[in-house]
Design a protein around this motif. Structure first.
Motif, mmCIF file in Angstrom:
data_model
loop_
_atom_site.group_PDB
_atom_site.id
_atom_site.type_symbol
_atom_site.label_atom_id
_atom_site.label_comp_id
_atom_site.label_asym_id
_atom_site.label_seq_id
_atom_site.Cartn_x
_atom_site.Cartn_y
_atom_site.Cartn_z
ATOM 1 N N PHE A 153 35.049 32.920 39.262
ATOM 2 C CA PHE A 153 35.511 34.594 38.808
ATOM 3 C C PHE A 153 34.490 35.267 38.694
ATOM 4 C CE2 PHE A 153 39.001 37.102 38.362
ATOM 5 C CZ PHE A 153 38.564 38.187 37.223
ATOM 6 N N GLY A 154 34.397 36.643 39.316
ATOM 7 C CA GLY A 154 33.134 37.369 39.313
ATOM 8 C C GLY A 154 32.069 36.801 40.099
ATOM 9 N N TRP A 199 28.779 36.046 45.509
ATOM 10 C CA TRP A 199 28.617 37.181 44.960
ATOM 11 C C TRP A 199 29.243 38.130 46.141
ATOM 12 C CZ3 TRP A 199 25.122 40.273 41.288
ATOM 13 C CH2 TRP A 199 24.580 39.249 40.589
ATOM 14 N N GLU A 200 30.114 39.018 45.788
ATOM 15 C CA GLU A 200 30.662 39.744 46.860
ATOM 16 C C GLU A 200 29.926 40.513 47.613
ATOM 17 O OE1 GLU A 200 33.047 42.323 43.901
ATOM 18 O OE2 GLU A 200 34.695 41.368 44.552
ATOM 19 N N HIS A 201 28.682 40.850 47.482
ATOM 20 C CA HIS A 201 27.578 41.229 48.258
ATOM 21 C C HIS A 201 27.208 40.430 49.394
ATOM 22 C CE1 HIS A 201 24.436 39.509 45.567
ATOM 23 N NE2 HIS A 201 24.204 38.778 46.866
ATOM 24 N N TYR A 204 31.385 40.979 51.708
ATOM 25 C CA TYR A 204 32.234 41.978 51.488
ATOM 26 C C TYR A 204 32.381 42.977 52.737
ATOM 27 C CZ TYR A 204 35.963 44.662 49.031
ATOM 28 O OH TYR A 204 37.085 45.146 48.570
ATOM 29 N N LEU A 205 31.390 43.146 53.241
ATOM 30 C CA LEU A 205 31.078 44.171 54.586
ATOM 31 C C LEU A 205 32.041 43.699 55.600
ATOM 32 C CD1 LEU A 205 27.336 45.109 54.618
ATOM 33 C CD2 LEU A 205 29.209 46.325 53.509
ATOM 34 N N GLN A 208 35.653 41.603 53.305
ATOM 35 C CA GLN A 208 36.241 42.228 52.008
ATOM 36 C C GLN A 208 36.572 41.333 51.039
ATOM 37 O OE1 GLN A 208 37.844 43.758 55.369
ATOM 38 N NE2 GLN A 208 35.656 44.237 55.295
ATOM 39 N N ASN A 209 37.994 41.404 50.521
ATOM 40 C CA ASN A 209 38.377 40.448 49.439
ATOM 41 C C ASN A 209 38.681 39.118 49.898
ATOM 42 O OD1 ASN A 209 40.701 41.792 50.846
ATOM 43 N ND2 ASN A 209 42.014 40.566 49.675
ATOM 44 N N LEU B 40 41.565 49.066 49.555
ATOM 45 C CA LEU B 40 41.384 47.549 49.164
ATOM 46 C C LEU B 40 41.412 47.413 47.778
ATOM 47 C CD1 LEU B 40 38.364 46.925 51.618
ATOM 48 C CD2 LEU B 40 40.497 45.721 51.615
ATOM 49 N N HIS B 45 42.809 44.075 45.424
ATOM 50 C CA HIS B 45 42.218 43.394 44.212
ATOM 51 C C HIS B 45 43.042 43.797 43.021
ATOM 52 C CE1 HIS B 45 38.249 42.442 45.963
ATOM 53 N NE2 HIS B 45 38.324 43.606 46.672
ATOM 54 N N ASN B 83 41.396 36.604 32.822
ATOM 55 C CA ASN B 83 40.852 37.524 33.870
ATOM 56 C C ASN B 83 41.772 38.177 34.381
ATOM 57 O OD1 ASN B 83 38.241 35.740 33.616
ATOM 58 N ND2 ASN B 83 39.098 34.290 34.977
ATOM 59 N N SER B 139 29.020 40.722 37.796
ATOM 60 C CA SER B 139 30.482 41.771 37.850
ATOM 61 C C SER B 139 30.735 42.063 36.457
ATOM 62 C CB SER B 139 31.492 41.059 38.547
ATOM 63 O OG SER B 139 31.222 40.445 39.852
ATOM 64 N N ASN B 158 32.553 40.431 33.770
ATOM 65 C CA ASN B 158 33.853 40.274 34.614
ATOM 66 C C ASN B 158 34.867 41.084 34.405
ATOM 67 O OD1 ASN B 158 32.305 38.053 36.067
ATOM 68 N ND2 ASN B 158 33.131 36.652 34.692
ATOM 69 N N TRP B 178 31.664 45.989 39.693
ATOM 70 C CA TRP B 178 31.962 45.003 40.439
ATOM 71 C C TRP B 178 31.642 45.311 41.945
ATOM 72 C CZ3 TRP B 178 35.293 40.149 40.420
ATOM 73 C CH2 TRP B 178 35.526 39.613 39.221
ATOM 74 N N GLU B 179 30.966 44.493 42.893
ATOM 75 C CA GLU B 179 30.385 44.999 44.140
ATOM 76 C C GLU B 179 31.391 45.412 44.863
ATOM 77 O OE1 GLU B 179 27.977 41.380 44.921
ATOM 78 O OE2 GLU B 179 26.243 42.621 44.516
ATOM 79 N N HIS B 180 32.605 45.058 44.713
ATOM 80 C CA HIS B 180 33.906 45.412 45.433
ATOM 81 C C HIS B 180 34.216 46.941 45.225
ATOM 82 C CE1 HIS B 180 36.747 44.045 42.034
ATOM 83 N NE2 HIS B 180 36.830 45.099 42.113
ATOM 84 N N TYR B 183 30.513 48.526 47.300
ATOM 85 C CA TYR B 183 29.446 48.023 48.342
ATOM 86 C C TYR B 183 30.073 48.526 49.819
ATOM 87 C CZ TYR B 183 25.905 44.738 49.624
ATOM 88 O OH TYR B 183 24.787 44.169 49.860
ATOM 89 N N LEU B 184 31.034 48.849 50.318
ATOM 90 C CA LEU B 184 31.089 49.331 51.513
ATOM 91 C C LEU B 184 30.583 50.735 51.826
ATOM 92 C CD1 LEU B 184 35.133 48.699 52.255
ATOM 93 C CD2 LEU B 184 33.467 47.384 52.804
#
Lengths: 243, 222
Positions: A153-154, A199-201, A204-205, A208-209, B40, B45, B83, B139, B158, B178-180, B183-184
């Motif tokens: 998570f995270g 990590w999302e990085h 993500y591009l 995504q989720n 998104l 999320h 969470n 995050s 988190n 958080w990167e989400h 990031y895009l």
């Protein structure tokens, strides 16, 4: 694809002209063992580029700053990156986060390869025997690792790691890793032979989720030759993998 | 404010909480936050946090009957509730704490006075808040909270928030780092995201959070 590679090539040179890979400190930002597009379509070119040239570069730059400027950092001067992980928490969160980030990413690039190369590889007999012993089968190991990777998570990592010759799946938060003593509620140290950045990085591009899809794609680009070598030459001898 | 959203929010029987609609179109916060990210972020999320919270609360019986009050019990109820209950709450506030560029107003006189007391000026506060938001490793969130009648800047990892720890303050403004969340459009350039985010801060909402809830010791409702 060739056009995209050419464009990325120009972009790399432009960035290098401005920022350059980190090569002026104790720890070096290692070049990728392949081009940025080598892991397509599992990991997209742009992610590899941003991941290597900004995130990884930043961690290396910062741990080099610690070495150069932190008067309490004498313990890590002239020590290899894989060796400083163990007691890095004693130098505080900035040192831990960046030493971890530098190691984890330096390690990560080496255990990945192209889809076509990976499809020709499998664990060595010794590694397969250890997998069977710990998990029952290769698929069961993949299931355990994938679950761990999904459950972070995270930000964090999932790892296949060795202690006393035995394999375990563990996960760590942020840029921690199993080589670090006293993190994630664990005093014991385990030696990673395979890892996945969640990590999302890292995804993500393109994804995504949809982290689960990224994890599935990861299994198609694992460099089992490298992972087997890490198991036989380092981890099962109690030595952390140098990166 | 008009309510525009293409997300159908059907609430199943027995769900603790219903995903709120965005208070604006996906593209309303452009160019600070891109439409794809908003879509998104809300539809995937935030929606996932809400679903997982509702599922978890079918087993666990909290004392709270609303999401804001649930935060204080979140840590006791296990990591899934912590969470996802945190994620559901934080994001519900987040959308309302933003408004299209130019529509967010300014801090009220009362809030500005409280800001000046700690940071000297609005700019001083923004600088301190941006620094905190940039410094979060991994995050998390950065928050402006009210604690013992005064303002503080905090960060949480988190999907935690200050309501989860008794006595540690009531959030009135927050930024998701958080990167989400960025990031895009921004890739690794979180400082740029934070800088652009200031243009969409909904001070009218923050003023309301401050005067009608936090100063009265009440968590902002979700």
């Amino acid at each position: 694809m060739k056009m995209a590679r050419a464009l990325v090539g120009v972009l790399v040179m432009a960035v290098a002209a401005v920022a350059g890979p980190e090569t002026n400190g104790q720890y070096e930002q290692k070049h990728l063992p392949y081009d940025f597009d080598f892991l397509e379509p599992a990991i997209d070119t742009k992610t590899m580029f941003v991941h290597w040239s900004t995130h990884y570069a930043g961690y290396v730059r910062n741990i080099n700053l610690v070495v150069a400027e932190d008067e309490n950092a004498s313990a890590i001067v002239d020590k290899p990156l894989e060796i400083i992980q163990r007691d890095i928490t004693t130098l505080g969160p900035f040192a831990r986060n960046n030493a971890g980030g530098a190691y984890n990413h330096g390690f990560f690039w080496t255990i990945l390869t192209s889809v076509s190369s990976s499809s020709q590889m499998k664990p060595s007999p010794a590694l397969q025997a250890a997998i069977d012993k710990a998990f029952g089968s290769f698929d069961a190991m993949k299931e355990s690792f994938s679950t761990a990777a999904k459950s972070v998570f995270g930000s964090g990592w999932a790892w296949l790691a060795v202690k006393d010759g035995e394999l375990f799946v563990v996960s760590t938060a942020n840029q921690n890793n199993p080589l670090m003593k006293g993190v994630n509620g664990r005093q014991e140290v385990l030696i990673p032979i395979l890892g996945l950045d969640v990590w999302e990085h890292a995804y993500y591009l393109k994804y995504q989720n949809r982290r689960a899809e990224y994890i599935d794609a990861f299994w198609g680009i694992v460099n089992w030759d490298k992972v087997s070598q890490y198991f036989e030459e380092f981890a099962s001898k109690g030595k952390p993998v140098p990166v | 404010m008009s309510f525009l959203s293409s997300v159908p929010c059907a609430m199943a029987d027995g769900d603790f909480y219903k995903l709120p609609d965005l208070p604006y179109d996906y593209g309303a916060l452009e160019p600070s936050i891109d439409a794809t990210t908003m879509q998104l972020h809300h539809d995937k999320h935030h929606a996932t946090y809400v679903k997982k919270l509702n599922d978890a609360l079918k087993e666990k019986k909290p004392r709270a009957t609303n999401l804001a009050d649930l935060q204080a019990e979140a840590m006791k109820l296990g990591s899934t509730v912590r969470n996802n209950g945190g994620g559901a709450y934080n994001h519900a506030l987040f959308w309302r704490m933003m408004a299209p560029v130019g529509k967010g107003g300014e801090p009220s006189e009362a809030l500005q006075k409280a800001i000046n007391a700690v940071w000297g000026s609005k700019e001083g506060f923004q600088e301190a808040f941006s620094k905190a938001a940039t410094a979060v490793f991994g995050s998390g969130w950065a928050w402006l909270i009210v604690k013992k009648g005064g303002l503080e800047i905090t960060t949480t990892p988190n999907q935690d928030n200050n309501l989860m720890i008794s006595g540690s303050g009531i959030p009135i403004l927050g930024i998701d780092v958080w990167e989400h969340a960025y990031y895009l459009k921004y890739n690794n350039r979180r400082p740029d995201y934070v800088k652009e985010w200031w243009k969409v801060v909904n001070w009218s909402e923050v003023n309301n959070n401050y005067e009608n809830y936090a100063l009265k010791g009440i968590p902002v409702p979700a």
